[in-house]
Design an enzyme around this catalytic site. Sequence first.
Site, PDB file in Angstrom:
ATOM      1  N   GLY A  50      18.531   1.524 -51.943  1.00 42.70           N
ATOM      2  CA  GLY A  50      18.120   0.788 -50.762  1.00 42.70           C
ATOM      3  C   GLY A  50      17.599   1.750 -49.718  1.00 42.70           C
ATOM      4  O   GLY A  50      17.963   2.927 -49.719  1.00 42.70           O
ATOM      5  N   GLN A  55      15.159   4.757 -41.494  1.00 41.11           N
ATOM      6  CA  GLN A  55      15.454   5.957 -42.275  1.00 41.11           C
ATOM      7  C   GLN A  55      14.217   6.803 -42.550  1.00 41.11           C
ATOM      8  O   GLN A  55      14.324   7.945 -42.970  1.00 41.11           O
ATOM      9  CB  GLN A  55      16.106   5.586 -43.618  1.00 41.11           C
ATOM     10  CG  GLN A  55      17.522   5.064 -43.469  1.00 41.11           C
ATOM     11  CD  GLN A  55      18.118   4.768 -44.832  1.00 41.11           C
ATOM     12  OE1 GLN A  55      17.893   3.713 -45.386  1.00 41.11           O
ATOM     13  NE2 GLN A  55      18.858   5.722 -45.372  1.00 41.11           N
ATOM     14  N   CYS A  92      24.587   7.738 -48.290  1.00 44.20           N
ATOM     15  CA  CYS A  92      23.408   7.311 -47.548  1.00 44.20           C
ATOM     16  C   CYS A  92      22.377   8.432 -47.614  1.00 44.20           C
ATOM     17  O   CYS A  92      22.714   9.592 -47.422  1.00 44.20           O
ATOM     18  CB  CYS A  92      23.803   7.027 -46.098  1.00 44.20           C
ATOM     19  SG  CYS A  92      22.411   6.523 -45.066  1.00 44.20           S
ATOM     20  N   HIS A 134      24.503  -2.714 -46.060  1.00 45.22           N
ATOM     21  CA  HIS A 134      24.301  -1.318 -45.642  1.00 45.22           C
ATOM     22  C   HIS A 134      22.949  -1.166 -44.924  1.00 45.22           C
ATOM     23  O   HIS A 134      22.869  -0.561 -43.852  1.00 45.22           O
ATOM     24  CB  HIS A 134      24.358  -0.412 -46.888  1.00 45.22           C
ATOM     25  CG  HIS A 134      24.132   1.043 -46.621  1.00 45.22           C
ATOM     26  ND1 HIS A 134      25.087   2.009 -46.849  1.00 45.22           N
ATOM     27  CD2 HIS A 134      23.036   1.715 -46.157  1.00 45.22           C
ATOM     28  CE1 HIS A 134      24.605   3.192 -46.520  1.00 45.22           C
ATOM     29  NE2 HIS A 134      23.359   3.051 -46.109  1.00 45.22           N
ATOM     30  N   GLU A 135      21.901  -1.750 -45.520  1.00 46.98           N
ATOM     31  CA  GLU A 135      20.561  -1.591 -44.946  1.00 46.98           C
ATOM     32  C   GLU A 135      20.417  -2.377 -43.638  1.00 46.98           C
ATOM     33  O   GLU A 135      19.745  -1.929 -42.705  1.00 46.98           O
ATOM     34  CB  GLU A 135      19.473  -2.020 -45.938  1.00 46.98           C
ATOM     35  CG  GLU A 135      19.480  -1.275 -47.274  1.00 46.98           C
ATOM     36  CD  GLU A 135      19.565   0.240 -47.151  1.00 46.98           C
ATOM     37  OE1 GLU A 135      19.132   0.804 -46.132  1.00 46.98           O
ATOM     38  OE2 GLU A 135      20.098   0.857 -48.101  1.00 46.98           O
ATOM     39  N   HIS A 138      21.665  -0.405 -40.911  1.00 48.48           N
ATOM     40  CA  HIS A 138      20.679   0.573 -40.438  1.00 48.48           C
ATOM     41  C   HIS A 138      19.777  -0.040 -39.360  1.00 48.48           C
ATOM     42  O   HIS A 138      19.405   0.625 -38.405  1.00 48.48           O
ATOM     43  CB  HIS A 138      19.784   1.065 -41.588  1.00 48.48           C
ATOM     44  CG  HIS A 138      20.340   2.227 -42.345  1.00 48.48           C
ATOM     45  ND1 HIS A 138      20.649   3.426 -41.744  1.00 48.48           N
ATOM     46  CD2 HIS A 138      20.638   2.389 -43.662  1.00 48.48           C
ATOM     47  CE1 HIS A 138      21.113   4.266 -42.666  1.00 48.48           C
ATOM     48  NE2 HIS A 138      21.119   3.665 -43.835  1.00 48.48           N
TER      49      HIS A 138
HETATM   50 ZN    ZN Z   1      21.869   4.420 -45.561  1.00 51.43          ZN
END
Ligand code: ZN
Length: 184
Positions: A50, A55, A92, A134-135, A138
């Site tokens: 992912g 990021q 990550c 998780h994403e 972010h």
């Molecule tokens: Zn991450």
Amino acid sequence: MSMPETGLRIRVFGDPVLRKKAPAVERINAQHRDLLSKMAQAMYAGSGVGLAAPQVGINHAMLVADIGEGLYKLINPKILKRQGRQVNQEGCLSVPEVCIKIRRANKILVQARDEEGQKIRIEAEGLLACVFQHEIDHLKGKLIVDYASFWKKLKIKRKLAELKKKAQDERVSQSEAKSCPLQL
Ligand code: ZN
């Protein structure tokens, strides 16, 4: 970590873009579609499952995910329902060499736009649900380190300080990102 073929560079802990709240994309256009496919390339290149736009330094609410069952490209994702729980050791791409045990919902209902701008809903379970959560974290400026216990925080303190320094020098190599099996 730089990805010359996509022109994208994975941002690491210490880079302020990772702490910003990503605003929703208003009008989805060819640039967003292009970015999503480059993000997917960067995710595969980093052996991740992912990747969220912040990021790679882009402050837009967009993510890609692929746990081996097909590629998802989501714009403006939002979790509508959460159910059950699961615990995983998460790594990550933006926090290399750190693994953190995180408890999340086991099943979620996500609403988003696809790259054509159509509203979609996805029911995700297990690993895919973990990746989406998780994403989406972010996109809110939240990182795995925020879930660390007091003791874990003490343990990774030096590592994070190193990363912060490297983030400034852009010296993080790709090999360093692979110590945790689950890279998101
Ligand atoms: Zn991450």
